[in-house]
Design a protein around this motif. Structure first.
Motif, short mmCIF file in Angstrom:
data_model
loop_
_atom_site.label_atom_id
_atom_site.label_comp_id
_atom_site.label_asym_id
_atom_site.label_seq_id
_atom_site.Cartn_x
_atom_site.Cartn_y
_atom_site.Cartn_z
N SER A 55 0.84 -1.20 0.00
CA SER A 55 0.00 0.00 0.00
C SER A 55 0.87 1.25 0.00
O SER A 55 2.01 1.23 0.50
CB SER A 55 -0.93 0.01 1.22
N GLN A 57 1.25 4.80 1.48
CA GLN A 57 0.80 5.62 2.61
C GLN A 57 1.65 6.88 2.66
O GLN A 57 2.78 6.87 3.15
CB GLN A 57 0.91 4.84 3.92
N SER A 64 1.34 -4.75 3.20
CA SER A 64 0.01 -4.98 3.76
C SER A 64 -0.08 -6.38 4.36
O SER A 64 0.82 -7.21 4.19
CB SER A 64 -1.05 -4.83 2.66
N GLN A 65 -1.17 -6.63 5.07
CA GLN A 65 -1.37 -7.98 5.62
C GLN A 65 -1.44 -9.01 4.50
O GLN A 65 -0.93 -10.12 4.62
CB GLN A 65 -2.64 -8.02 6.46
#
Length: 343
Positions: A55, A57, A64-65
């Motif tokens: 991701s 940000q 990410s997970q």
């Protein structure tokens, strides 16, 4: 999971070590250190962002997970690909007492005496469906002797471990099952100097091959000389061994050896991680060992007398070479498995 490119895996791995994310320039610099060029890296990042594994940000890229799960999946695939003894369809764990097989120990100053034997002499000693492996025109039996330190169920402190010696006669074999051919070793006989370990080994009734015998065993190093002595308890001398080896740390086989290189011997005799037992009802039992690399070197025999090889059913066997494993080598047993063999 879809197939990942190497640059994508590199991006996921780099971001794993940065829980707060990395700026693109920092990420590209890290990837350049492992020979991933900028163009490849940018294509990989775009694909991972589109797939939700990475991701954006603010000014940083964050794993990410979903990306973490993808990397764990890749790791699991690598482990399966590198597993020397993967489970195959139809293979099952046995109802054995777990602590009898899921143990750990260290080999110390181990020795392998490598004998070239006549395949026709070895074959009658093997239960069906096991067959001798043929390398360099011969079948092979290794007389393996070692000091075992702190053998104990996995997870228990070394304080509860048992120290003892063991000598095993391991034949290089294979068998055929529905998945193809599985290579490993079959123990023709064994001796130990510890009554408890002898009882434990003989209690593993599912893993049928032979009874452990009792013997006085010593394996001692004096300067550059390694001395192995095995004196059986009882009236039979068939398990007697007297071997003196000069430890000179040679990396290649002796000129007299059938093996042309260390690598060919390594693949055939050293990279053996499965031991087999056979149930005539149609099962092969597979005991797999996860171990450290042997880091073996060749030793020079100055005296070798192995009564069972010289006078037993394999008389005429020729001592080809001797290996010495000078560094402690960790061993860990997996749970016992079994599978049906083809008639």
């Amino acid at each position: 999971m879809s197939k990942r490119s190497l640059p994508q895996i590199a991006v996921l791995a780099a971001l794993t070590g940065a829980p707060h994310g990395l700026r693109p320039a920092t990420l590209l610099q890290s990837l350049a250190e492992v020979d991933v060029d900028a163009d490849q890296a940018l294509v990989a990042v775009d694909a991972l962002v589109a797939g939700g594994e990475v991701s954006v940000q603010g000014s940083v890229l964050v794993l990410s997970q979903r990306g973490a799960r993808a990397l764990l999946d890749v790791h699991a695939q690598i482990e399966r690909a590198m597993d020397p003894s993967p489970s195959t369809p139809g293979m099952e764990e046995c109802p054995s007492i777990p602590w009898l097989t899921t143990v750990q120990t260290h080999w110390l100053d181990a020795v392998s005496l490598n004998y070239a034997v006549d395949p026709a002499a070895l074959a009658p000693l093997l239960p069906k469906p096991l067959e001798p492996e043929i390398h360099e025109g011969c079948a092979w039996v290794q007389v393996l002797a070692s000091r075992l330190r702190d053998m104990r169920p996995q997870g228990m402190p070394a304080l509860f471990g048992v120290n003892f010696h063991q000598v095993s006669y391991r034949a290089a074999v294979h068998y055929r099952a529905g998945h193809g051919t599985r290579r490993g070793g079959y123990f023709l006989r064994s001796e130990t100097d510890n009554a408890v370990m002898r009882a434990v080994g003989n209690a593993l009734v599912e893993f049928r091959f032979h009874d452990f015998e009792a013997a006085k065993v010593s394996l001692e190093r004096r300067a550059d000389l390694l001395e192995l002595r095995v004196d059986p308890e009882g009236t039979s001398d068939v398990g007697r061994v007297a071997a003196d080896l000069r430890v000179d740390d040679r990396r290649e086989p002796p000129a007299s050896s059938r093996w042309k290189s260390r690598e060919t011997m390594q693949r055939a005799l050293v990279d053996c991680f499965d031991a087999f037992g056979v149930d005539p009802a149609g099962w092969v039992y597979v005991l797999t060992i996860d171990r450290d690399p042997w880091r073996a070197v060749f030793a020079t025999p100055t005296r070798v007398e192995v009564a069972w090889m010289d006078q037993g059913p394999l008389r005429g066997a020729v001592l080809d070479s001797a290996l010495h494993i000078p560094s402690p080598c960790g061993y860990r047993w997996r749970p016992l498995r079994r599978e049906r063999f083809l008639p």
